[in-house]
Design an enzyme around this catalytic site. Structure first.
Site, short mmCIF file in Angstrom:
data_model
loop_
_atom_site.label_atom_id
_atom_site.label_comp_id
_atom_site.label_asym_id
_atom_site.label_seq_id
_atom_site.Cartn_x
_atom_site.Cartn_y
_atom_site.Cartn_z
N LEU A 131 2.64 -68.60 -63.23
CA LEU A 131 2.53 -66.98 -63.39
C LEU A 131 1.70 -66.47 -63.98
O LEU A 131 1.66 -65.18 -64.51
CB LEU A 131 3.96 -66.37 -63.73
CG LEU A 131 5.29 -66.99 -62.99
CD1 LEU A 131 6.47 -66.41 -63.39
CD2 LEU A 131 5.10 -66.28 -61.38
N SER A 132 0.60 -67.06 -64.59
CA SER A 132 -0.46 -66.87 -65.27
C SER A 132 -0.23 -66.29 -66.99
O SER A 132 -0.57 -65.20 -67.22
CB SER A 132 -1.31 -65.65 -64.57
OG SER A 132 -1.82 -66.43 -63.65
N SER A 133 0.65 -67.18 -67.46
CA SER A 133 0.77 -66.55 -68.89
C SER A 133 -0.52 -66.63 -69.73
O SER A 133 -0.77 -65.78 -70.56
CB SER A 133 1.82 -67.54 -69.59
OG SER A 133 1.16 -68.89 -69.27
N ASP A 164 -6.12 -63.89 -61.54
CA ASP A 164 -5.12 -63.75 -62.49
C ASP A 164 -5.44 -62.65 -63.53
O ASP A 164 -4.61 -61.91 -63.87
CB ASP A 164 -4.89 -65.01 -63.18
CG ASP A 164 -4.59 -66.08 -62.46
OD1 ASP A 164 -4.48 -65.99 -60.95
OD2 ASP A 164 -4.59 -67.34 -62.77
N HIS A 176 -6.60 -70.17 -53.93
CA HIS A 176 -7.82 -70.89 -54.07
C HIS A 176 -8.95 -70.32 -53.14
O HIS A 176 -10.00 -70.86 -52.91
CB HIS A 176 -7.53 -72.29 -53.79
CG HIS A 176 -6.78 -72.90 -54.97
ND1 HIS A 176 -7.29 -73.64 -55.83
CD2 HIS A 176 -5.27 -73.16 -54.56
CE1 HIS A 176 -6.05 -73.97 -56.61
NE2 HIS A 176 -5.16 -73.86 -55.93
N THR A 177 -8.73 -69.02 -52.89
CA THR A 177 -9.98 -68.06 -52.38
C THR A 177 -10.89 -67.58 -53.28
O THR A 177 -11.67 -66.89 -52.90
CB THR A 177 -9.28 -67.13 -51.27
OG1 THR A 177 -8.17 -66.20 -51.78
CG2 THR A 177 -8.71 -67.79 -50.06
N GLU A 223 -11.42 -68.68 -70.14
CA GLU A 223 -10.93 -69.86 -69.39
C GLU A 223 -12.26 -70.81 -69.34
O GLU A 223 -11.89 -72.07 -69.64
CB GLU A 223 -10.31 -69.34 -68.12
CG GLU A 223 -9.23 -68.72 -68.29
CD GLU A 223 -7.76 -69.42 -68.53
OE1 GLU A 223 -7.98 -70.68 -68.56
OE2 GLU A 223 -6.88 -68.75 -68.86
C1 GLA Z 1 -5.07 -70.09 -60.79
C2 GLA Z 1 -6.50 -69.86 -61.08
C3 GLA Z 1 -6.98 -68.24 -59.94
C4 GLA Z 1 -6.81 -68.84 -58.55
C5 GLA Z 1 -5.30 -69.52 -58.39
C6 GLA Z 1 -5.22 -70.18 -57.10
O1 GLA Z 1 -4.35 -69.34 -60.93
O2 GLA Z 1 -6.57 -69.23 -62.48
O3 GLA Z 1 -8.35 -67.88 -60.36
O4 GLA Z 1 -7.82 -69.68 -58.44
O5 GLA Z 1 -5.10 -70.57 -59.32
O6 GLA Z 1 -5.40 -69.09 -56.07
#
Ligand code: GLA
Length: 384
Positions: free
Chosen positions: A121-123, A169, A32-33, A157
């Site tokens: 895991l950012s699918s 991501d 969340h940075t 997004e």
């Molecule tokens: C999700 C968001 C990212 C990031 C993370 C937390 O994966 O897509 O941009 O903010 O949460 O670090």
């Protein structure tokens, strides 16, 4: 997966397609940075979304998702947005390329993936990056630079999926390189690759199987809190905020906003401490920072859940070097830095104890840091 995708493409659309893939990601530290102008430390992993794509000489896009077993068809104008939420990722990528003056024409595509859905895991970034990379190659002669491809995914997004995410991501999914993590400064967008191959440790993901869902979620609310505090401090982002500054306005802001900002300020420093520790080969410190991040995400940022806290407790009990929630939170995985000789015992214990309490085993994935978006060349030769 390649064979399945190609077979499906042949039976649906016929033409000889080109295959592309892009990866899911992990993040060692820096959560969340990104949308606060801070630092992140991600890498691409060996779990991908793969797509077979061929231009179809029309102005329509036809996409089939093998995993959802559904086909979507849409035009390329703003009003043509498909209803299916999964297809909006592909539509959004097309639109964002067009908005930037790029070229997208009609195409057919079949895709599938092995990035677990909802595991943090950012699918979705893998899907966006796969299509952004592919459409750049197929229609734009690769003239859109790679960083812009990541931004195209991020804008998708924001504008088509309802998540005001940061850049991490999509950046990791596009730019990832085998065996390397990346430290990205989300304000200047400068980044460097960090070879990551600790001899005595491995990274293990433990998936709580609590589905994390960011759309319409408290994720956007977290971001709003941070933006409110930055504004109150007269700053563009929390990147330049200190605890001293935050404490000076404590009584003017809500307790909730205070704790959100506190986490972000502390997390920013933790990423830098981890970089120093990695350079010094000091994995104990890396691990300790990971535990601190978990605590902050759980107590101050409030993006944990009972299951993730439980996984963190077990890791601690087992003597795991570092453990924390990974990604946006609200479910998904913990990432664990484990001494190699302890890993089998940890995995056994975490499976047993979690099952005793929640009735099902968590999934465990070893992390293999891999390449980001790419064309899957060799398979094309096989096809021809
Ligand atoms: C999700 C968001 C990212 C990031 C993370 C937390 O994966 O897509 O941009 O903010 O949460 O670090």
């Amino acid at each position: 997966m390649k064979e399945k995708i190609l077979a499906e493409f042949h039976s649906r659309f016929g033409e000889n397609p080109v295959l592309y893939a892009s990866a899911g990601r992990i993040n060692l530290i820096g959560e969340h940075t990104d949308y606060n102008g801070g630092f992140v430390f991600p890498g691409a992993i060996d779990k991908v979304i793969m797509a077979a794509i061929a231009p179809n000489e029309t102005d329509k896009v036809r996409v089939f998702s093998i995993d959802i077993n559904e086909e979507a068809e849409f035009g390329l104008n703003e009003e043509d947005a498909p209803k299916q939420s999964w297809a909006r990722y592909v539509f959004g990528v097309c639109r964002e390329i067009l908005k930037r003056g790029g070229i997208v024409k009609g195409f057919d595509a079949v895709f599938a993936g092995n990035v677990p859905l909802g595991a943090g895991l950012s699918s979705s970034a893998a899907l966006e990056s796969c299509f952004a990379f592919a459409l750049n190659d197929l229609f734009n002669d690769n003239t859109i630079d790679k960083f812009e491809l990541a931004r195209i995914g991020q804008s998708t997004e924001h504008n088509y999926c309802g998540v005001n995410c940061g850049i991490m991501d999509q950046f990791a999914s596009v730019m990832g390189q085998k065996g390397k993590l990346m430290r990205l400064d989300c304000r200047s967008m400068e980044f460097e690759y960090f070879p990551f191959d600790p001899e005595d440790y491995e990274l293990v993901l433990v998936d709580s199987r609590v589905k994390h869902e960011l759309a319409d979620s408290p994720y956007n609310k977290r971001r709003e809190s941070c933006e409110r505090v930055a504004k109150r401090l007269g700053l563009e982002t929390l990147r330049d905020a200190t605890m001293q500054m935050l404490n000076s306005i404590r009584t003017d802001i809500t307790a909730e906003d205070y704790f959100r900002a506190k986490f972000v300020i502390e997390e920013k420093d933790r990423v830098l401490a981890v970089c120093d520790a990695l350079n010094a080969g000091d994995y104990e410190t890396v691990g300790q920072k990971m535990y601190e991040t978990h605590k902050g995400l759980s107590e101050d940022y409030e993006v944990s859940c009972e299951e993730l806290d439980f996984l963190n407790d077990i890791a601690k009990e087992c003597g795991v070097t570092g453990s924390r929630i990974m990604g946006g939170g609200f479910g998904g995985c913990t990432i664990n830095l484990v001494k190699k000789d302890l890993a089998p015992e940890f995995v056994e214990t975490v499976k047993t104890k979690f099952k005793e309490k929640y009735g099902h085993e968590p999934k465990v994935y070893p992390v293999v840091i891999s390449d980001g978006a790419h064309k899957v060349e060799e398979t094309v030769e096989e096809v021809n």
